[in-house]
Design an enzyme around this catalytic site. Structure first.
Site, short mmCIF file in Angstrom:
data_model
loop_
_atom_site.label_atom_id
_atom_site.label_comp_id
_atom_site.label_asym_id
_atom_site.label_seq_id
_atom_site.Cartn_x
_atom_site.Cartn_y
_atom_site.Cartn_z
N ASP A 16 -38.79 -13.86 -37.78
CA ASP A 16 -38.71 -13.84 -38.80
C ASP A 16 -40.46 -14.33 -39.02
OD1 ASP A 16 -37.10 -16.40 -40.83
OD2 ASP A 16 -39.43 -16.19 -41.36
N ILE A 17 -41.13 -13.90 -40.00
CA ILE A 17 -42.47 -13.66 -40.82
C ILE A 17 -43.27 -15.10 -40.86
CG2 ILE A 17 -42.12 -13.56 -43.38
CD1 ILE A 17 -44.23 -11.26 -40.59
N HIS A 45 -27.72 -12.94 -43.29
CA HIS A 45 -28.35 -12.72 -41.83
C HIS A 45 -28.28 -14.28 -41.57
CE1 HIS A 45 -30.52 -14.26 -45.58
NE2 HIS A 45 -30.89 -15.56 -44.63
N HIS A 82 -29.82 -17.27 -38.64
CA HIS A 82 -31.32 -17.43 -38.08
C HIS A 82 -31.15 -17.91 -36.97
CE1 HIS A 82 -33.63 -17.82 -41.67
NE2 HIS A 82 -31.96 -18.58 -42.53
P1 5GP Z 1 -33.60 -17.60 -46.44
O1 5GP Z 1 -32.37 -16.54 -47.35
O2 5GP Z 1 -32.27 -18.09 -44.63
O3 5GP Z 1 -32.73 -19.03 -47.02
O4 5GP Z 1 -34.80 -17.54 -46.34
C1 5GP Z 1 -34.95 -15.79 -45.62
C2 5GP Z 1 -35.85 -15.86 -44.28
O5 5GP Z 1 -36.14 -14.42 -44.23
C3 5GP Z 1 -37.22 -16.72 -44.26
O6 5GP Z 1 -36.79 -17.84 -42.95
C4 5GP Z 1 -38.18 -15.48 -44.68
O7 5GP Z 1 -39.37 -16.45 -44.01
C5 5GP Z 1 -37.83 -14.35 -44.32
N1 5GP Z 1 -38.16 -13.47 -44.34
C6 5GP Z 1 -38.39 -13.04 -45.87
N2 5GP Z 1 -39.27 -12.12 -45.81
C7 5GP Z 1 -39.42 -11.27 -45.10
C8 5GP Z 1 -40.13 -10.04 -45.13
O8 5GP Z 1 -40.26 -9.69 -45.65
N3 5GP Z 1 -40.23 -10.36 -43.21
C9 5GP Z 1 -39.80 -10.97 -42.06
N4 5GP Z 1 -39.85 -10.47 -41.02
N5 5GP Z 1 -38.78 -12.26 -42.66
C10 5GP Z 1 -38.93 -12.18 -44.29
#
Ligand code: 5GP
Length: 130
Positions: free
Chosen positions: A29-30, A93, A95
């Site tokens: 995660d970035i 996804h 985590h």
């Molecule tokens: P959620 O959709 O579960 O609320 O969060 C999406 C997750 O994807 C977040 O933790 C965010 O940091 C991660 N994320 C979003 N865009 C990118 C990206 O371009 N690259 C990476 N490696 N992680 C990402």
């Protein structure tokens, strides 16, 4: 339009890749809530994890288990916490987050800021454990 995760899987956007097979992909995660925070995604687009078929979600969790075991060996922690949120990126996804207390799974707390070198070092340590 392709999701950001599809573009990562396709190699159009760089990532710190951890593992992949024919159906799933894992990368760091970035914006990690902890060192080693990794995302596991299916290679096809589906917005919601509970919209996946039974066999798909089972296979995804088995893939995530392998990745989690490697993270657990590489990063000091009590265990690997699992979270499914999906409010930001419309591509199912999981985590995987190294945790020592339940507060380590709090996405609202200050996230960890890592340099490129730190990401590369953690990536290497996890990949070595696969
Ligand atoms: P959620 O959709 O579960 O609320 O969060 C999406 C997750 O994807 C977040 O933790 C965010 O940091 C991660 N994320 C979003 N865009 C990118 C990206 O371009 N690259 C990476 N490696 N992680 C990402």
């Amino acid at each position: 339009m392709a999701t950001i995760f599809s573009r990562i899987i396709a190699g159009e956007i760089p990532c710190y890749k951890i593992a992949e097979n024919d159906k799933f992909f894992a990368f760091m995660d970035i914006n990690p809530v902890a060192k080693g925070h990794t995302l596991v995604v299916p290679k096809w687009e589906n917005d919601y994890i509970f919209a996946l078929e039974d066999d798909e979600i089972a296979e995804m969790m088995v893939f995530a288990k392998k990745v989690a075991k490697a993270i657990e060996k590489a990063i000091p922690c009590k265990r690997i916490g699992v979270a499914v949120i999906g409010l930001e990126v419309p591509h199912a996804h999981i985590h995987l987050i190294p945790i020592t207390t339940e507060g380590d799974l709090d996405f609202k707390k200050e996230h960890v800021h890592l340099t490129n070198e730190e990401f590369l070092d953690i990536q290497k340590r996890i990949v070595e454990q696969l």
